[in-house]
Design a protein around this motif. Structure first.
Motif, PDB file in Angstrom:
ATOM      1  N   ASN A  99       0.974 -12.996   8.154  1.00  0.00           N
ATOM      2  CA  ASN A  99       0.286 -13.507   9.344  1.00  0.00           C
ATOM      3  C   ASN A  99      -0.521 -12.402  10.023  1.00  0.00           C
ATOM      4  OD1 ASN A  99       1.437 -16.020   8.930  1.00  0.00           O
ATOM      5  ND2 ASN A  99       3.078 -15.725  10.409  1.00  0.00           N
ATOM      6  N   THR A 100       0.068 -11.207  10.092  1.00  0.00           N
ATOM      7  CA  THR A 100      -0.639 -10.076  10.699  1.00  0.00           C
ATOM      8  C   THR A 100      -1.861  -9.701   9.873  1.00  0.00           C
ATOM      9  OG1 THR A 100       1.461  -9.237  11.567  1.00  0.00           O
ATOM     10  CG2 THR A 100      -0.394  -7.709  11.539  1.00  0.00           C
ATOM     11  N   LEU A 101      -1.704  -9.704   8.564  1.00  0.00           N
ATOM     12  CA  LEU A 101      -2.830  -9.388   7.677  1.00  0.00           C
ATOM     13  C   LEU A 101      -3.956 -10.394   7.862  1.00  0.00           C
ATOM     14  CD1 LEU A 101      -3.989  -7.662   5.389  1.00  0.00           C
ATOM     15  CD2 LEU A 101      -2.818  -9.166   3.767  1.00  0.00           C
ATOM     16  N   TYR A 102      -3.602 -11.659   8.010  1.00  0.00           N
ATOM     17  CA  TYR A 102      -4.613 -12.703   8.228  1.00  0.00           C
ATOM     18  C   TYR A 102      -5.354 -12.476   9.546  1.00  0.00           C
ATOM     19  CZ  TYR A 102      -6.604 -17.323   9.147  1.00  0.00           C
ATOM     20  OH  TYR A 102      -7.463 -18.357   9.451  1.00  0.00           O
ATOM     21  N   ASP A 103      -4.607 -12.143  10.589  1.00  0.00           N
ATOM     22  CA  ASP A 103      -5.227 -11.894  11.900  1.00  0.00           C
ATOM     23  C   ASP A 103      -6.158 -10.696  11.851  1.00  0.00           C
ATOM     24  OD1 ASP A 103      -3.846 -14.029  12.957  1.00  0.00           O
ATOM     25  OD2 ASP A 103      -2.230 -12.812  13.803  1.00  0.00           O
ATOM     26  N   ILE A 104      -5.733  -9.647  11.152  1.00  0.00           N
ATOM     27  CA  ILE A 104      -6.571  -8.448  11.035  1.00  0.00           C
ATOM     28  C   ILE A 104      -7.838  -8.752  10.256  1.00  0.00           C
ATOM     29  CG2 ILE A 104      -6.693  -6.195   9.889  1.00  0.00           C
ATOM     30  CD1 ILE A 104      -3.827  -5.713  10.729  1.00  0.00           C
ATOM     31  N   LYS A 122      -6.990   0.826   7.946  1.00  0.00           N
ATOM     32  CA  LYS A 122      -5.825   1.577   7.464  1.00  0.00           C
ATOM     33  C   LYS A 122      -4.592   0.679   7.405  1.00  0.00           C
ATOM     34  CE  LYS A 122      -7.307   6.146   9.076  1.00  0.00           C
ATOM     35  NZ  LYS A 122      -6.999   7.302   9.960  1.00  0.00           N
ATOM     36  N   LEU A 123      -4.419  -0.111   8.473  1.00  0.00           N
ATOM     37  CA  LEU A 123      -3.255  -0.989   8.536  1.00  0.00           C
ATOM     38  C   LEU A 123      -3.309  -2.059   7.453  1.00  0.00           C
ATOM     39  CD1 LEU A 123      -0.675  -1.518  10.157  1.00  0.00           C
ATOM     40  CD2 LEU A 123      -1.981  -3.083  11.600  1.00  0.00           C
ATOM     41  N   GLU A 124      -4.498  -2.525   7.150  1.00  0.00           N
ATOM     42  CA  GLU A 124      -4.669  -3.554   6.128  1.00  0.00           C
ATOM     43  C   GLU A 124      -4.165  -3.060   4.771  1.00  0.00           C
ATOM     44  OE1 GLU A 124      -8.153  -6.783   4.970  1.00  0.00           O
ATOM     45  OE2 GLU A 124      -8.694  -4.833   5.793  1.00  0.00           O
ATOM     46  N   LYS A 125      -4.454  -1.808   4.433  1.00  0.00           N
ATOM     47  CA  LYS A 125      -3.990  -1.246   3.174  1.00  0.00           C
ATOM     48  C   LYS A 125      -2.469  -1.151   3.140  1.00  0.00           C
ATOM     49  CE  LYS A 125      -8.153   1.541   2.333  1.00  0.00           C
ATOM     50  NZ  LYS A 125      -8.676   2.930   2.200  1.00  0.00           N
ATOM     51  N   ILE A 126      -1.887  -0.716   4.271  1.00  0.00           N
ATOM     52  CA  ILE A 126      -0.419  -0.601   4.348  1.00  0.00           C
ATOM     53  C   ILE A 126       0.234  -1.965   4.231  1.00  0.00           C
ATOM     54  CG2 ILE A 126       1.519   0.085   5.820  1.00  0.00           C
ATOM     55  CD1 ILE A 126      -0.359   2.207   7.044  1.00  0.00           C
ATOM     56  N   LEU A 127      -0.323  -2.958   4.931  1.00  0.00           N
ATOM     57  CA  LEU A 127       0.230  -4.306   4.894  1.00  0.00           C
ATOM     58  C   LEU A 127       0.201  -4.885   3.482  1.00  0.00           C
ATOM     59  CD1 LEU A 127      -1.304  -5.773   8.164  1.00  0.00           C
ATOM     60  CD2 LEU A 127       1.132  -5.570   7.686  1.00  0.00           C
ATOM     61  N   ARG A 178       0.210  -3.275   0.712  1.00  0.00           N
ATOM     62  CA  ARG A 178       1.174  -2.556  -0.125  1.00  0.00           C
ATOM     63  C   ARG A 178       2.606  -3.036   0.168  1.00  0.00           C
ATOM     64  NH1 ARG A 178      -0.496   2.109   1.026  1.00  0.00           N
ATOM     65  NH2 ARG A 178       1.036   2.762   2.555  1.00  0.00           N
ATOM     66  N   GLN A 179       2.935  -3.205   1.446  1.00  0.00           N
ATOM     67  CA  GLN A 179       4.283  -3.640   1.803  1.00  0.00           C
ATOM     68  C   GLN A 179       4.535  -5.087   1.378  1.00  0.00           C
ATOM     69  OE1 GLN A 179       5.553  -2.802   5.773  1.00  0.00           O
ATOM     70  NE2 GLN A 179       5.371  -0.595   5.511  1.00  0.00           N
ATOM     71  N   ILE A 180       3.530  -5.922   1.512  1.00  0.00           N
ATOM     72  CA  ILE A 180       3.656  -7.313   1.055  1.00  0.00           C
ATOM     73  C   ILE A 180       3.937  -7.355  -0.442  1.00  0.00           C
ATOM     74  CG2 ILE A 180       2.316  -9.428   0.624  1.00  0.00           C
ATOM     75  CD1 ILE A 180       1.003  -8.956   3.394  1.00  0.00           C
ATOM     76  N   GLN A 181       3.260  -6.500  -1.182  1.00  0.00           N
ATOM     77  CA  GLN A 181       3.469  -6.442  -2.637  1.00  0.00           C
ATOM     78  C   GLN A 181       4.894  -5.989  -2.962  1.00  0.00           C
ATOM     79  OE1 GLN A 181       1.027  -3.559  -4.673  1.00  0.00           O
ATOM     80  NE2 GLN A 181       1.149  -4.647  -6.603  1.00  0.00           N
ATOM     81  N   HIS A 182       5.374  -4.951  -2.257  1.00  0.00           N
ATOM     82  CA  HIS A 182       6.721  -4.431  -2.507  1.00  0.00           C
ATOM     83  C   HIS A 182       7.786  -5.481  -2.193  1.00  0.00           C
ATOM     84  CE1 HIS A 182       5.015  -0.669  -3.416  1.00  0.00           C
ATOM     85  NE2 HIS A 182       5.013  -0.122  -2.208  1.00  0.00           N
ATOM     86  N   ILE A 183       7.659  -6.121  -1.028  1.00  0.00           N
ATOM     87  CA  ILE A 183       8.667  -7.107  -0.615  1.00  0.00           C
ATOM     88  C   ILE A 183       8.643  -8.310  -1.549  1.00  0.00           C
ATOM     89  CG2 ILE A 183       9.356  -8.705   1.220  1.00  0.00           C
ATOM     90  CD1 ILE A 183       8.358  -6.645   3.243  1.00  0.00           C
TER      91      ILE A 183
END
Length: 273
Positions: free
Chosen positions: A21-26, A80-85, A87-92
């Motif tokens: 949801n955060t990624l979509y908002d960004i 920057k946050l988009e890249k982190i999100l 990556r974390q979405i992929q890991h989870i």
């Protein structure tokens, strides 16, 4: 000690959706961001801002364009946050796909019956844990000879019609519970610590989280002395670490406002299922 095995999946699933949801908002915010980037140059006690265009030109941004500066800074942070999100979405997502909590339980369940008798499992199913918890003996509170008789649907004797309602809801929703099981509470008086014994109306188990809740029903809140005692009792519970919504449930009623069964069901579904 036996451990719950399935909490990590719903928690991670919730977190995964939150990140998505955060990624979509960004992404939506970035669609309306200005082109180019921001460079900040420190000039003594103040900063100067420059707009780096797509053609790599550098344009000074005057102080009256602070909103434009904020948008460029937000864009850089969002990227920057988009890249982190991502990556974390992929890991989870990968962890949820690979992790199978039932394997931990089946390590014991798949043993031969005779071998199971020789082993103390670290992981058991929620049903088995609830059965073990329910089988543990406990000391209840005796009834006086002149106490009115009220019974839950399974024949359990309780002290009031309202307690019978609570017990029936717990039975209906298959929540393991103990009635008036003794609980020792440490309190401080005059700088000294002493233990007192309470018999909360119900001690309930959330088998999914392995969390115990004590439940007190305060049924005479119209009576001033009873009300003061109820407030003091809840305060003592809190000092001993029994916090409402975490491991403590309280319901109450008065002559004008009786206990509501639907309200009880909602509490049980939110905290004990």
């Amino acid at each position: 000690m036996t451990f719950s095995t399935d909490q990590i999946i719903p928690q991670l699933s919730f977190k995964l959706q939150e990140l998505k949801n955060t990624l979509y908002d960004i992404s939506k915010q970035n669609d309306t961001s200005p082109e180019g980037n921001l460079r900040i140059a420190n000039q003594g006690t103040y900063a100067q801002y420059y707009h780096i265009t797509q053609k790599n030109n550098e344009i000074f941004i005057p102080s009256n364009q602070s909103e434009f500066v904020h948008k460029l800074a937000q864009k850089s942070y969002n990227q920057k946050l988009e890249k982190i999100l991502k990556r974390q979405i992929q890991h989870i997502s990968k962890f949820i796909e690979k992790y199978n909590p039932s394997e931990l339980v089946n390590a014991y369940n798949n043993l031969h019956t005779e071998r199971q008798k020789l082993v103390k499992p670290f992981f058991v199913s929620d049903e088995e844990y609830a059965a073990q918890w329910s089988a543990e003996p406990y000391a209840g509170k005796p009834f006086s000879d002149d106490a009115p008789e009220h019974y839950a649907s399974n024949g359990l004797r309780v002290r009031s019609k309202s307690e019978a309602i609570i017990a029936d809801v717990l039975l209906k929703l298959q929540i393991p519970f103990r009635y008036e099981a003794a609980v020792k509470i440490k309190v401080k008086k005059g700088g000294l610590s002493q233990a007192i014994t309470f018999h909360p109306d119900f001690t309930c188990l959330n088998a999914r989280t392995r969390q115990e809740f004590i439940w007190e029903h305060f049924g005479l809140m119209s009576d001033e002395e009873y009300l003061e005692n109820a407030i003091e009792k809840e305060r003592i519970y809190a000092t001993a670490g029994y916090i409402p919504g975490i491991n403590f449930i309280s319901t109450m009623e008065s002559k004008a406002v009786p206990l509501n069964r639907k309200h009880v069901e909602q509490i049980v579904k939110n905290l004990l299922k």
